[in-house]
Design a protein around this motif. Structure first.
Motif, short mmCIF file in Angstrom:
data_model
loop_
_atom_site.label_atom_id
_atom_site.label_comp_id
_atom_site.label_asym_id
_atom_site.label_seq_id
_atom_site.Cartn_x
_atom_site.Cartn_y
_atom_site.Cartn_z
N GLY A 1 -65.20 42.24 4.24
CA GLY A 1 -65.97 42.94 5.46
C GLY A 1 -67.11 42.04 6.13
N LEU A 2 -67.90 41.32 5.49
CA LEU A 2 -68.49 39.75 6.57
C LEU A 2 -67.83 39.07 7.31
N ASP A 3 -66.36 39.14 7.00
CA ASP A 3 -65.63 38.22 8.11
C ASP A 3 -65.49 38.91 9.33
N GLY A 4 -65.49 39.76 9.05
CA GLY A 4 -65.26 41.08 10.45
C GLY A 4 -66.19 40.92 11.29
N LEU A 5 -67.61 40.33 11.07
CA LEU A 5 -68.58 40.25 11.36
C LEU A 5 -68.74 39.05 11.91
N LEU A 6 -67.36 37.57 11.65
CA LEU A 6 -67.58 36.60 12.82
C LEU A 6 -66.68 36.63 13.97
N ASP A 7 -65.48 37.32 13.46
CA ASP A 7 -65.18 37.83 14.21
C ASP A 7 -65.37 38.78 15.63
N VAL A 8 -66.65 39.64 15.21
CA VAL A 8 -66.98 40.08 16.24
C VAL A 8 -67.65 38.86 16.50
N PHE A 9 -68.54 38.31 16.48
CA PHE A 9 -69.36 37.12 17.38
C PHE A 9 -68.13 36.38 17.30
N GLU A 10 -66.82 35.99 17.47
CA GLU A 10 -66.55 35.25 18.29
C GLU A 10 -65.50 35.89 19.49
N SER A 11 -66.06 36.61 19.24
CA SER A 11 -65.39 37.82 20.45
C SER A 11 -66.26 37.64 21.42
N MET A 12 -67.75 37.75 20.89
CA MET A 12 -68.78 38.07 22.24
C MET A 12 -68.86 35.74 22.39
N VAL A 13 -69.19 35.59 21.86
CA VAL A 13 -69.08 34.36 22.28
C VAL A 13 -67.43 33.86 23.80
N GLY A 14 -66.12 34.22 23.13
CA GLY A 14 -65.46 34.58 24.29
C GLY A 14 -65.80 35.46 25.59
N ASP A 15 -66.08 36.64 25.75
CA ASP A 15 -66.77 36.93 25.71
C ASP A 15 -67.57 36.24 27.40
N GLN A 16 -68.52 35.71 26.56
CA GLN A 16 -69.47 35.04 27.69
C GLN A 16 -68.36 33.74 28.25
N ARG A 17 -67.93 33.30 27.45
CA ARG A 17 -67.20 32.03 27.86
C ARG A 17 -66.72 32.45 29.15
N ARG A 18 -65.69 33.27 29.32
CA ARG A 18 -64.87 34.14 30.50
C ARG A 18 -66.20 34.54 31.37
N CYS A 19 -66.86 34.85 31.11
CA CYS A 19 -68.29 35.62 32.17
C CYS A 19 -68.87 34.33 33.15
N LYS A 20 -68.44 32.97 32.21
CA LYS A 20 -69.04 31.83 33.00
C LYS A 20 -68.31 30.87 33.77
N ASP A 21 -66.77 31.29 33.26
CA ASP A 21 -65.19 30.93 33.77
C ASP A 21 -65.29 32.11 35.05
N GLU A 22 -65.29 32.84 35.05
CA GLU A 22 -65.91 33.97 36.36
C GLU A 22 -66.72 33.71 37.94
N ARG A 23 -67.99 33.21 37.03
CA ARG A 23 -68.81 33.09 38.57
C ARG A 23 -68.59 31.48 38.70
N LEU A 24 -68.02 30.46 37.59
CA LEU A 24 -67.90 29.32 38.38
C LEU A 24 -66.46 29.62 39.22
N SER A 25 -65.55 30.46 39.11
CA SER A 25 -65.04 30.54 40.38
C SER A 25 -64.85 31.12 41.59
N LYS A 26 -66.00 31.93 40.99
CA LYS A 26 -66.87 32.70 43.27
C LYS A 26 -67.27 31.68 43.61
N VAL A 27 -67.79 30.52 42.40
CA VAL A 27 -69.00 30.08 43.43
C VAL A 27 -67.43 28.35 44.13
N SER A 28 -66.72 27.92 43.13
CA SER A 28 -66.19 27.56 44.18
C SER A 28 -65.36 27.41 45.31
N GLU A 29 -64.87 29.15 45.45
CA GLU A 29 -64.48 30.07 46.67
C GLU A 29 -65.39 29.73 47.79
N LEU A 30 -66.45 30.05 47.50
CA LEU A 30 -67.40 29.68 48.84
C LEU A 30 -67.32 28.99 50.09
#
Length: 320
Positions: free
Chosen positions: A291-320
């Motif tokens: 079960g401990l490795d499952g916590l790291l999987d959740v953490f990896e997915s949280m990092v992925g969320d942040q990376r996607r949010c960052k990419d979305e913000r950069l994409s919106k800025v580039s469209e301006l």
């Protein structure tokens, strides 16, 4: 003119609630209560629905990503969390709180003026001959850990492993922090920040000169204390909490690159997030890894969320 205390919340030797990581009771949670925990609330500042358990926006809630129920870890986890880290979008302590049953979070702030620490033995049968037969050590420090006053001239000797008092304190002690805020040149405000028990078998996960590899610990680890903050903040917390030096220090000896590296700057390989440090340390001291490795999987997915949010913000800025 000497400064005086305007307000004091909690008596230094009073009976304020003592947080003991080895004696916490975990009430059974009914299905109705579980649903309540997962209800969302409107944040006053962002107006976004937020999960009340993991404190993340509901669209990226972490709670349902756990593959197993909350783990009943036999080794208690005590996390000293810097005040600036609590609401950081990439703070990984939230995963420990929803994934590990026996976890306690203690909020710690920087010392801006002064802080007083009152340390006493948990077992009255123990003695502190080197501290004038008193069971209380009183230490006042200033910003960045400079010592302002001591209750005994022999306090520095307590950190020597050859000292009798040092071994008495290893059997367990309680520590209370009273923080002081300067109001004027001769007036300050005092309030209690925490009052916790540090039971026998406690260790501090921190890479100091005195630390040993976690796998070389020669006694049963019952309570793992971890500092949660940027590395600069973690070092400051360590320097401004002198009681931490009374604990055995352990470290993780490997050069694994943190999952944080994609979205948050780390000093170098081997410097891990809080949840990564907790998981690897628990495995090393013999905690059931299921079960401990499952916590790291959740953490990896949280990092992925942040990376996607960052990419979305950069994409919106580039469209301006």
């Amino acid at each position: 003119m000497p400064a005086y205390c305007r307000t004091q919340i909690g008596s230094p030797l009073g009976n304020s609630p003592l947080i003991n990581p080895l004696r916490s009771k975990f009430p059974k949670i009914s299905q109705t209560q579980t649903l309540t925990l997962r209800m969302v609330s409107e944040s006053g500042s962002t107006k976004r629905p937020t999960c009340t358990r993991c404190s993340k926006p509901t669209r990226i809630c972490l709670c349902n990503r756990l593959k197993t129920p909350t783990l009943h870890n036999s080794v208690a986890i005590t996390i000293l969390q810097h005040t600036l880290e609590k609401n950081h979008p990439l703070n990984s302590t939230r995963i420990a709180t929803i994934g590990l049953k026996n976890t306690h979070i203690i909020t710690v702030s920087d010392v801006c003026f002064q802080a007083q620490f009152l340390i006493r033995l948990l077992h009255r049968s123990c003695t502190l001959d080197e501290v004038e037969n008193k069971d209380v050590i009183d230490v006042t420090i200033e910003k960045k850990g400079a010592t302002s006053s001591l209750s005994t001239t022999n306090f520095d000797q307590l950190f020597s492993s050859s000292n009798v008092a040092y071994h008495d304190l290893r059997k367990g002690f309680a520590v209370k922090k009273l923080k002081r805020k300067l109001l004027s040149s001769n007036e300050y405000e005092e309030s209690e920040e925490f009052n916790i028990a540090v039971p026998s078998g406690s260790v501090l996960l921190f890479p100091s000169e005195e630390s040993v590899d976690v796998e070389d610990v020669s006694f049963e680890v019952k309570n793992l204390i971890v500092l949660d903050g940027t590395w600069a903040k973690a070092k400051r917390m360590y320097n401004e909490n002198p009681w931490l030096k009374l604990l055995p220090h352990i470290r993780l000896d490997f050069d694994k690159l943190s999952l944080y590296s994609e979205v948050r700057r780390q000093p170098r390989a081997g410097y891990l997030s809080t949840i990564e440090s907790v998981v690897y340390a628990l495995k090393a001291v013999g905690e059931d890894s299921e079960g401990l490795d499952g916590l790291l999987d959740v953490f990896e997915s949280m990092v992925g969320d942040q990376r996607r949010c960052k990419d979305e913000r950069l994409s919106k800025v580039s469209e301006l």
